[in-house]
Design a protein around this motif. Structure first.
Motif, short mmCIF file in Angstrom:
data_model
loop_
_atom_site.label_atom_id
_atom_site.label_comp_id
_atom_site.label_asym_id
_atom_site.label_seq_id
_atom_site.Cartn_x
_atom_site.Cartn_y
_atom_site.Cartn_z
N VAL A 35 -0.28 -1.52 -8.38
CA VAL A 35 0.29 -2.25 -7.25
C VAL A 35 0.35 -3.74 -7.58
O VAL A 35 -0.46 -4.25 -8.36
CB VAL A 35 -0.52 -2.03 -5.95
CG1 VAL A 35 -0.47 -0.57 -5.52
CG2 VAL A 35 -1.97 -2.49 -6.12
N SER A 36 1.31 -4.42 -6.96
CA SER A 36 1.47 -5.86 -7.22
C SER A 36 2.19 -6.49 -6.04
O SER A 36 3.14 -5.92 -5.51
CB SER A 36 2.29 -6.08 -8.50
OG SER A 36 2.71 -7.41 -8.61
N ASN A 37 1.73 -7.68 -5.63
CA ASN A 37 2.34 -8.39 -4.52
C ASN A 37 2.70 -9.81 -4.96
O ASN A 37 1.85 -10.68 -5.02
CB ASN A 37 1.40 -8.43 -3.32
CG ASN A 37 2.07 -8.96 -2.07
OD1 ASN A 37 3.26 -9.22 -2.05
ND2 ASN A 37 1.30 -9.12 -1.01
N CYS A 38 3.98 -10.03 -5.29
CA CYS A 38 4.50 -11.34 -5.66
C CYS A 38 3.73 -11.96 -6.82
O CYS A 38 3.34 -13.12 -6.77
CB CYS A 38 4.46 -12.28 -4.46
SG CYS A 38 5.68 -13.61 -4.55
N VAL A 39 3.50 -11.19 -7.86
CA VAL A 39 2.77 -11.66 -9.03
C VAL A 39 3.66 -11.65 -10.27
O VAL A 39 3.69 -12.61 -11.04
CB VAL A 39 1.52 -10.77 -9.27
CG1 VAL A 39 0.85 -11.14 -10.57
CG2 VAL A 39 0.54 -10.93 -8.11
N ILE A 40 4.41 -10.58 -10.47
CA ILE A 40 5.29 -10.47 -11.63
C ILE A 40 6.29 -11.62 -11.63
O ILE A 40 6.70 -12.12 -12.68
CB ILE A 40 6.01 -9.11 -11.63
CG1 ILE A 40 4.98 -7.98 -11.76
CG2 ILE A 40 7.03 -9.02 -12.76
CD1 ILE A 40 5.54 -6.59 -11.61
N ASN A 41 6.65 -12.08 -10.45
CA ASN A 41 7.54 -13.22 -10.27
C ASN A 41 7.09 -14.44 -11.07
O ASN A 41 7.91 -15.21 -11.57
CB ASN A 41 7.59 -13.56 -8.77
CG ASN A 41 8.30 -14.86 -8.47
OD1 ASN A 41 7.71 -15.93 -8.56
ND2 ASN A 41 9.55 -14.76 -8.11
N LEU A 42 5.79 -14.65 -11.20
CA LEU A 42 5.26 -15.85 -11.82
C LEU A 42 5.09 -15.75 -13.33
O LEU A 42 4.66 -16.70 -13.97
CB LEU A 42 3.92 -16.20 -11.18
CG LEU A 42 4.01 -16.59 -9.70
CD1 LEU A 42 2.64 -16.81 -9.11
CD2 LEU A 42 4.86 -17.83 -9.53
N VAL A 43 5.40 -14.59 -13.89
CA VAL A 43 5.29 -14.41 -15.34
C VAL A 43 6.68 -14.51 -15.95
O VAL A 43 7.58 -13.76 -15.57
CB VAL A 43 4.66 -13.05 -15.67
CG1 VAL A 43 4.55 -12.87 -17.18
CG2 VAL A 43 3.29 -12.92 -15.02
N PRO A 44 6.88 -15.41 -16.90
CA PRO A 44 8.22 -15.58 -17.49
C PRO A 44 8.77 -14.30 -18.12
O PRO A 44 9.94 -13.99 -17.96
CB PRO A 44 8.00 -16.67 -18.54
CG PRO A 44 6.83 -17.45 -18.03
CD PRO A 44 5.94 -16.43 -17.38
N ASN A 45 7.92 -13.55 -18.83
CA ASN A 45 8.39 -12.36 -19.53
C ASN A 45 8.13 -11.12 -18.68
O ASN A 45 7.11 -10.44 -18.81
CB ASN A 45 7.68 -12.24 -20.88
CG ASN A 45 8.33 -11.20 -21.79
OD1 ASN A 45 9.02 -10.29 -21.33
ND2 ASN A 45 8.11 -11.33 -23.09
N LYS A 46 9.08 -10.83 -17.79
CA LYS A 46 8.93 -9.68 -16.89
C LYS A 46 8.91 -8.36 -17.65
O LYS A 46 8.18 -7.43 -17.32
CB LYS A 46 10.07 -9.65 -15.88
CG LYS A 46 9.86 -10.46 -14.61
CD LYS A 46 9.96 -11.92 -14.86
CE LYS A 46 10.02 -12.70 -13.55
NZ LYS A 46 9.92 -14.17 -13.79
N VAL B 107 0.84 -1.20 0.00
CA VAL B 107 0.00 0.00 0.00
C VAL B 107 0.87 1.25 0.00
O VAL B 107 1.46 1.60 1.03
CB VAL B 107 -0.94 0.03 1.22
CG1 VAL B 107 -1.91 1.20 1.12
CG2 VAL B 107 -1.70 -1.28 1.37
N PRO B 108 0.99 1.94 -1.13
CA PRO B 108 1.75 3.20 -1.16
C PRO B 108 0.98 4.33 -0.46
O PRO B 108 -0.14 4.12 0.02
CB PRO B 108 1.90 3.47 -2.66
CG PRO B 108 0.71 2.80 -3.27
CD PRO B 108 0.44 1.58 -2.43
N GLU B 109 1.56 5.52 -0.44
CA GLU B 109 0.95 6.64 0.27
C GLU B 109 0.21 7.58 -0.70
O GLU B 109 0.37 7.48 -1.89
CB GLU B 109 2.04 7.44 1.01
CG GLU B 109 3.07 6.60 1.74
CD GLU B 109 4.17 6.07 0.82
OE1 GLU B 109 4.94 5.23 1.30
OE2 GLU B 109 4.23 6.50 -0.34
N ARG B 110 -0.55 8.48 -0.10
CA ARG B 110 -1.33 9.50 -0.83
C ARG B 110 -2.16 8.88 -1.94
O ARG B 110 -1.86 9.01 -3.12
CB ARG B 110 -0.41 10.60 -1.39
CG ARG B 110 -1.20 11.63 -2.20
CD ARG B 110 -0.51 12.92 -2.41
NE ARG B 110 -0.60 13.83 -1.29
CZ ARG B 110 -1.72 14.38 -0.82
NH1 ARG B 110 -2.88 14.07 -1.36
NH2 ARG B 110 -1.70 15.21 0.18
#
Length: 393
Positions: free
Chosen positions: A171-182, A83-86
């Motif tokens: 926002v993303s929480n440990c999701v990009i990790n699971l995609v081969p093509n970052k 959770v970022p700010e503002r």
């Protein structure tokens, strides 16, 4: 990595998403392969990738979570928060939204004039999230829905219906990790962000280029290690796409509790780290300056911990480098700061923190090691880090 291998990973992720993670595919398909047949409880985990230490959840966020329907919360199997700010009035894109818990939490923080879009590749999860839309809008006292859920893949945001230059924050929480093509994911996110927008995300990173035998190891992929990006590559990819240099926020070391897996990993080490990536307009080089935080951001009224290198206290002048100045001046944070030339005397800012007195940390492993030395023996429930940290698990 070949296209057939990418397709296989995509299929595995969708079919084997764990009760233990909030992932791109949605976290409640428990009947197959690694997560269905191997993992029964947190005790079965072979690494601490999903139980790494985290920071204290601010009270204002805890209060918003209390308003989320228990059926939505019960289907959220990750535990951390990103959770970022503002966030007031912002347009937010949640990558891998699952059953919508974080979307409904964020919808309260952006308010009626803001909007949250959640995307997930598992249709059943998206349907669960949609089921409770009317309930939450009524609970929040909103006249019209400020949340939308779409079914699609995060590496194909435009195809799924996420419009270009439409979002202030992703926002993303440990999701990009699971995609081969970052790179493809980050490029899609970049295109959807407005100028001045940011990607605020947690994920797992490696200390070197992950060897192919680790990438192909299903247990290590399932434990969020096989798909880890070499941390230095994040900056290279970000620059190639057009993002500003990554800003490191937090980092925690990941350990492996399995001798056999340790032998497979060899010299490969991992951290869970949170980064901020900003998309800024091309305005030329920005000079270093003094930035004075005016205060008042919800939950951060007196102090704003912007990243691992810069903490701003209300009324205190902090000397910032050109990159940091550019981010603060051209993002949603511009209204929260007063900017003056280096050396200017400010009655409201009796002290000034200079750049010369500190080393800028960009290496998540260095930060994780420093944090590990300084952390308390028992960490509180977390608001950052990858995959989540549920204390009751």
């Amino acid at each position: 990595m070949s296209a057939p291998r990418d397709a296989e990973i995509h299929k595995d992720v969708q079919a084997t998403t764990p009760v233990l993670f909030l992932l791109a595919s949605g976290p409640w398909l428990l009947h197959q392969n690694y997560y269905g047949n191997v993992l029964k409880t947190f005790a079965d985990l072979q690494t601490n990738a999903c139980v790494t230490p985290a920071t204290l959840v601010p009270k204002y966020i805890r209060e918003t979570l209390k308003n989320v329907h228990e059926d939505v919360t019960s289907r959220y199997y990750g535990c951390g928060l990103v959770v970022p700010e503002r966030l007031e009035n912002c347009q937010i894109l949640d990558l891998g939204c699952g059953s919508g818990r974080d979307c409904y939490m964020l919808s309260q923080l952006v308010g009626e004039k803001g909007h949250v879009t959640g995307i997930d590749m598992t249709k059943a999860q998206v349907e669960v999230a949609k089921t409770f839309l009317e309930y939450h809008m009524k609970k929040f006292g909103f006249q019209a829905p400020n949340v939308t859920f779409i079914h699609g893949c995060i590496e194909k945001l435009a195809e799924a219906g996420a419009h270009q230059e439409s979002y202030d924050i992703a926002v993303s929480n440990c999701v990009i990790n699971l995609v081969p093509n970052k790179e493809q994911v980050l490029r899609e996110v970049y295109n959807t962000l407005k100028y001045g927008g940011e990607l605020y995300f947690s994920d797992v990173y490696a200390n070197l280029e992950v060897p192919e035998d680790i990438k192909l190891h299903k247990v290590l992929w399932g434990e969020c290690l096989g798909g880890a990006l070499y941390w230095k590559d994040l900056a290279i990819i970000a620059q190639k796409i057009g993002f500003c240099p990554p800003r490191l926020v937090t980092a925690s070391l990941i350990t492996v509790q399995n001798k056999e897996l340790e032998s497979v990993l060899g010299d490969c080490r991992f951290v869970s780290a949170t980064f901020r990536l900003f998309k800024l307009p091309k305005t030329g080089q920005t000079k270093r300056c003094q930035a004075v935080y005016k205060g008042g951001i919800t939950g951060h009224e007196k102090e704003l911990i912007f990243d691992a290198n810069f903490t701003f206290k209300e009324g205190e002048a902090v000397e910032v480098d050109g990159d940091t100045a550019a981010v603060l001046k051209n993002s949603r944070f511009a209204q929260d700061f007063l900017f003056t030339p280096v050396g200017a005397l400010l009655p409201a800012a009796p002290s000034c923190s200079g750049l010369e007195s500190k080393d800028i940390i960009t290496d998540p492993f260095k930060l994780a090691e420093e944090s590990d030395k300084a952390k308390p023996r028992h960490a509180p429930d977390g608001a950052g880090g990858c995959c989540g940290k549920k204390k009751s698990c």
